[in-house]
Write an enzyme that holds these catalytic residues in place. Structure first.
Site: not given
Ligand code: NAD
Length: 243
Positions: A159, A63, A155, A37, A191
């Site tokens: 995806k 990153d 995005y 992360d 989240t």
């Molecule tokens: N939240 C939703 O409703 C939802 C819906 C559909 C899909 N998703 C997918 O589920 C997954 C998790 O989503 P979430 O809601 O837990 O998101 P979140 O933003 O709460 O967590 C994402 C994590 O990725 C890390 N991250 C972001 N950029 C980064 C980088 N450059 N390098 C390293 N780490 C990085 C962040 O620090 C964070 O800890 C994602 O792939 C998201 O696209 C989420």
């Protein structure tokens, strides 16, 4: 059912949200974990928490938008733990912005975290999984992987790209017994990403992402003799597990 104790998993985006939940679920299975992360402090807390409970978690601050940094973190993970049973590329960012205001830098950051990192991490684990004769590649997708949404041009593009990449990895993985799948949450999750983006009515329905983690445990057990080349639904798979 196969015992996952000691098996090694890479989980990206593990500092919070769904990735943190997957890390906890894998630790409960006794898996060894490379957690990636960009949020250093929060990631260290997660690793400390899991290790205090008897886990074996290595926090790797990276990153994932940066190619060289991603390659460095992947190499560190593999040097520490060896061949992963499963790679879960879950990290993503969603920059909710009209196309007219989206800069090239925004585009590159979003696409690189989601798609370039999927390529680089897969590239890193592939030769080891080929040698091992098994592996499971898991890319976290979204409804944005099959539909367009307003203010999500980068995005959605990334995806959708993950879905295509997965299909190719599933085909090329088959002779090496490597499974590749995408997985979409299939349910509103509570989240930090959702806190930023959900309208109030969805916040009434969101669930703890831990409820979606049985699907990820299921996927850690897959190889190409099992489920591969599929776009899976974490909620369905977790609430109605296959017999
Ligand atoms: N939240 C939703 O409703 C939802 C819906 C559909 C899909 N998703 C997918 O589920 C997954 C998790 O989503 P979430 O809601 O837990 O998101 P979140 O933003 O709460 O967590 C994402 C994590 O990725 C890390 N991250 C972001 N950029 C980064 C980088 N450059 N390098 C390293 N780490 C990085 C962040 O620090 C964070 O800890 C994602 O792939 C998201 O696209 C989420």
């Amino acid at each position: 059912m196969e015992d996952l104790r000691g098996a090694f998993a890479i989980v990206t985006g593990a500092a919070q949200g769904l990735g943190y939940a997957i890390a906890r679920a894998y630790a409960q299975e006794g898996m060894r974990l490379a957690l990636m992360d960009v949020q250093a402090e929060r990631l260290a807390q997660v690793a400390d928490e899991l290790n205090a409970q008897g886990g074996d978690a290595l926090p790797l601050v990276v990153d994932l938008a940066d190619a060289a940094d991603t390659e460095r973190a992947a190499a560190q993970a593999l040097a520490h733990f060896g061949t992963p049973r499963v790679l879960v590329h879950n990290a993503a960012i969603l920059i909710n912005r009209p196309f007219s205001e989206l800069t090239l830098a925004d585009w590159q950051r979003e696409v690189n975290v989601i798609l370039q990192a999927a390529f680089l991490l897969t590239k890193a684990v592939w030769p080891l999984m080929v040698t091992a004769g098994r592996g499971s590649l898991v890319y976290v997708s979204s409804m944005s992987g099959i539909k367009g949404f307003v203010n999500e041009s980068a995005y959605c593009t990334a995806k959708h790209g993950l879905e295509g990449f997965m299909k190719c990895m599933a085909l090329e993985g088959r002779p090496h017994n490597i499974a590749a799948n995408t997985i979409t949450p299939g349910m509103y999750m509570h989240t930090p990403m959702s806190e930023r983006n959900y309208p109030d009515e969805l916040k009434q329905k969101w669930v703890d992402p831990m409820l979606l983690t049985p699907a990820f445990v299921f996927l850690a057990r897959q190889d190409a003799t099992g489920v591969t080349g599929e776009r899976l639904n974490a909620w369905e798979l977790s609430t109605n597990p296959p017999a």
